[in-house]
Design an enzyme around this catalytic site. Structure first.
Site, PDB file in Angstrom:
ATOM      1  N   LYS A 254      72.741  50.504  58.414  1.00 22.25           N
ATOM      2  CA  LYS A 254      73.097  50.620  59.827  1.00 22.25           C
ATOM      3  C   LYS A 254      74.323  49.759  60.125  1.00 22.25           C
ATOM      4  CE  LYS A 254      69.478  49.868  62.582  1.00 22.25           C
ATOM      5  NZ  LYS A 254      68.391  50.148  63.477  1.00 22.25           N
TER       6      LYS A 254
HETATM    7  N1  GLU Z   1      61.661  49.677  63.430  1.00 26.28           N
HETATM    8  C1  GLU Z   1      61.863  49.644  62.018  1.00 26.28           C
HETATM    9  C2  GLU Z   1      63.309  49.959  61.686  1.00 26.28           C
HETATM   10  O1  GLU Z   1      64.035  50.456  62.534  1.00 26.28           O
HETATM   11  C3  GLU Z   1      61.026  50.678  61.293  1.00 26.28           C
HETATM   12  C4  GLU Z   1      59.691  50.177  61.010  1.00 26.28           C
HETATM   13  C5  GLU Z   1      58.851  51.094  60.143  1.00 26.28           C
HETATM   14  O2  GLU Z   1      59.243  52.229  59.862  1.00 26.28           O
HETATM   15  O3  GLU Z   1      57.781  50.648  59.810  1.00 26.28           O
HETATM   16  O4  GLU Z   1      63.737  49.699  60.580  1.00 26.28           O
END
Ligand code: GLU
Length: 486
Positions: A254
């Protein structure tokens, strides 16, 4: 519907990029193939970095890719709310349960104290410093008494001894020695849950039984499995996707090098091409076929066939795939998809008549395979729609400024004013006989005509193009180009 329940849990701290889109697709395909449910949960507890703009962009990009969720923001569902920030009250009961069972304990160490103890170690040791369990030995009575005095505390999970292992659908057997982990904070001193704990509670409450996510989460998984068990629950199946590398061999993330899906949309890529391309980043159809529609992917896709090794993002391959998908669209579909771009540029109005639509479809038909992306229409073929031609100076110098070009254009103007019907066939006859009369090849006559009416030296077939532009525009443009001609 089967009872397979998968989820995508993006944090709205950035746009949807390729990596998360691939995770979304694999979740979506798994749910579709099994007739299960695809849940979208937004992990927006990082209030500083989460924004509504990112959230809306993620939802829009997911819809554009065709990855519609069965439960989540906007569509609702039985296990909402689906924004983690709205689930605040759900966590306290689980924290109480872990405290009561002794699986968790209150930690009264202040951040300053922790910092001081960490600082007492050498720099390499400090980086790997684990919580020294100072508060672990407090009795329940002491701990409750300190909390009653109003001392601020975090809640830590007491990591049990032994090992934690799981059979990952993609990675195979994965095992960790629990001594690698420190007693993780599950609730901060303000009572808010930390990431690993919130994920487990939400996954339990949302009845998630299949967690498909990036392999960057693999070290969170043993912690989460321990929490699932401490809460008396059977952990879900896990499938960790291999990394995606950029062409320089570094991880695409990201924060590094990843191109946002919205950017591809703006560049005129088709969602089918993106979906097709990301499906193949780590997975291959059994017959090696490369062009697969979402329906074909649903039939073919198998999570267990995903490769464990990292795949490399190749923008040229994606561009190639887009060309294949543009070619597959029939004229009506291509026209539908070009319309928003043309509208955005003010080249067509919001409402178009049946005649205008038919004319546009003819233009799209003539353009044929010149479009590599939808936006190419603005690059190569906007002259069909624009009021004034934008002349390319190289083409003007090379073609219009050449001796004799003025005479050719003047002659053509006369012929084309007189031609009775402006069909490709009669235009071809007229132009060829005009060239004969001048003792020139057809190409020598067509070249200045092409620059005059299109502004450049490359265009679809000239006779079709002239016919589509119509007499009035063609004559006006020849007059205008006469100004450059010798
Ligand atoms: N919120 C987490 C992320 O954006 C993902 C968590 C998950 O998939 O368990 O990396």
């Amino acid at each position: 519907m089967s009872d397979i329940r998968v989820r995508l849990a993006p944090s709205p701290t950035g746009f949807l990029h390729l990596g998360v889109a691939r995770t979304a697709l694999y979740n979506w395909l798994t749910a579709r193939a099994a007739g299960g449910s695809f849940v979208l949960r937004i992990e927006d507890t990082d209030r500083q970095r989460s924004t509504d703009e990112f959230l809306q962009a993620i939802l829009e990009d997911m819809r554009w890719l065709g990855l519609q969720w069965d439960e989540g923001p906007e569509v609702g569902g039985s296990y909402g709310p689906y924004l983690q920030s709205e689930r605040g009250t759900n966590y306290a009961g689980y924290i109480e349960r872990l405290l009561a069972s002794g699986a968790a304990y209150r930690c009264f160490c202040s951040p300053e104290e922790l910092e001081e103890r960490r600082g007492a170690h050498s720099s390499t040791e400090a980086a790997a410093w684990k919580y020294d369990r100072k508060c672990e030995s407090l009795s329940t009575e002491e701990s409750i008494a300190l909390a009653r005095e109003g001392r601020s505390f975090a809640v830590r999970f007491r990591v049990p001894g032994g090992r934690t292992a799981f059979d990952d659908v993609v990675q195979g057997r994965v095992e960790f020695d629990n001594s690698e982990f420190d007693d993780l904070v599950i609730a901060r001193s303000d009572g808010t849950p930390t990431y690993n704990f919130a994920v487990v509670v939400d996954d339990i409450e949302m009845r998630i039984n299949y967690v498909i996510r990036g392999s960057d989460h693999i070290t969170n998984t043993p912690r989460q499995i321990m929490l699932w068990r401490a809460l008396g629950q059977e952990p879900p199946e896990f499938a960790h996707m291999p990394l995606i590398l950029a062409q320089d061999g570094l991880v695409l993330s990201k924060r590094r090098g990843a191109v946002a899906i919205g950017e591809y949309r703006r560049r005129g890529y088709l969602p089918e091409a993106i979906v097709n391309y990301i499906a193949l980043l780590g997975w291959a159809a059994s017959d090696g076929g490369e062009i697969l529609s979402p329906d074909e992917l649903t039939t073919e896709f198998e999570l267990s066939k995903i490769s464990r090794t990292a795949s490399t993002f190749d923008p040229d391959k994606l561009a190639w795939m887009n060309v294949q998908w543009v070619k597959k669209l029939d004229v009506a579909d291509r026209t539908d998809r070009l319309l928003p771009i043309l509208r955005e540029e003010g080249l067509v109005g919001d409402e178009i008549s049946g005649d205008e639509r038919a004319w546009l479809e003819r233009v799209v038909n003539v353009i044929d395979d010149r479009l590599k992306t939808l936006r190419d229409i603005l690059e190569f073929d906007w002259f069909f729609l624009a009021t004034d031609v934008d002349y390319d100076s190289i083409a003007v110098n090379k073609v219009l400024a050449k001796p004799g070009a003025g005479d050719i254009l003047a002659g053509l103007h006369k012929e084309l004013s007189a031609v009775s019907d402006f069909t490709p066939e009669s235009l071809e006859l007229t132009i060829r006989s005009f060239a004969d009369g001048m003792g020139l090849s057809a190409g020598k006559v067509i070249q200045p005509l092409r620059v005059a009416v299109t502004g450049g030296t490359a265009s679809p077939g000239m006779f079709e193009t002239l016919s589509l532009l119509g007499r009035e525009k063609v004559l006006q443009r020849i007059e205008k180009a006469g100004e450059f001609a010798d």
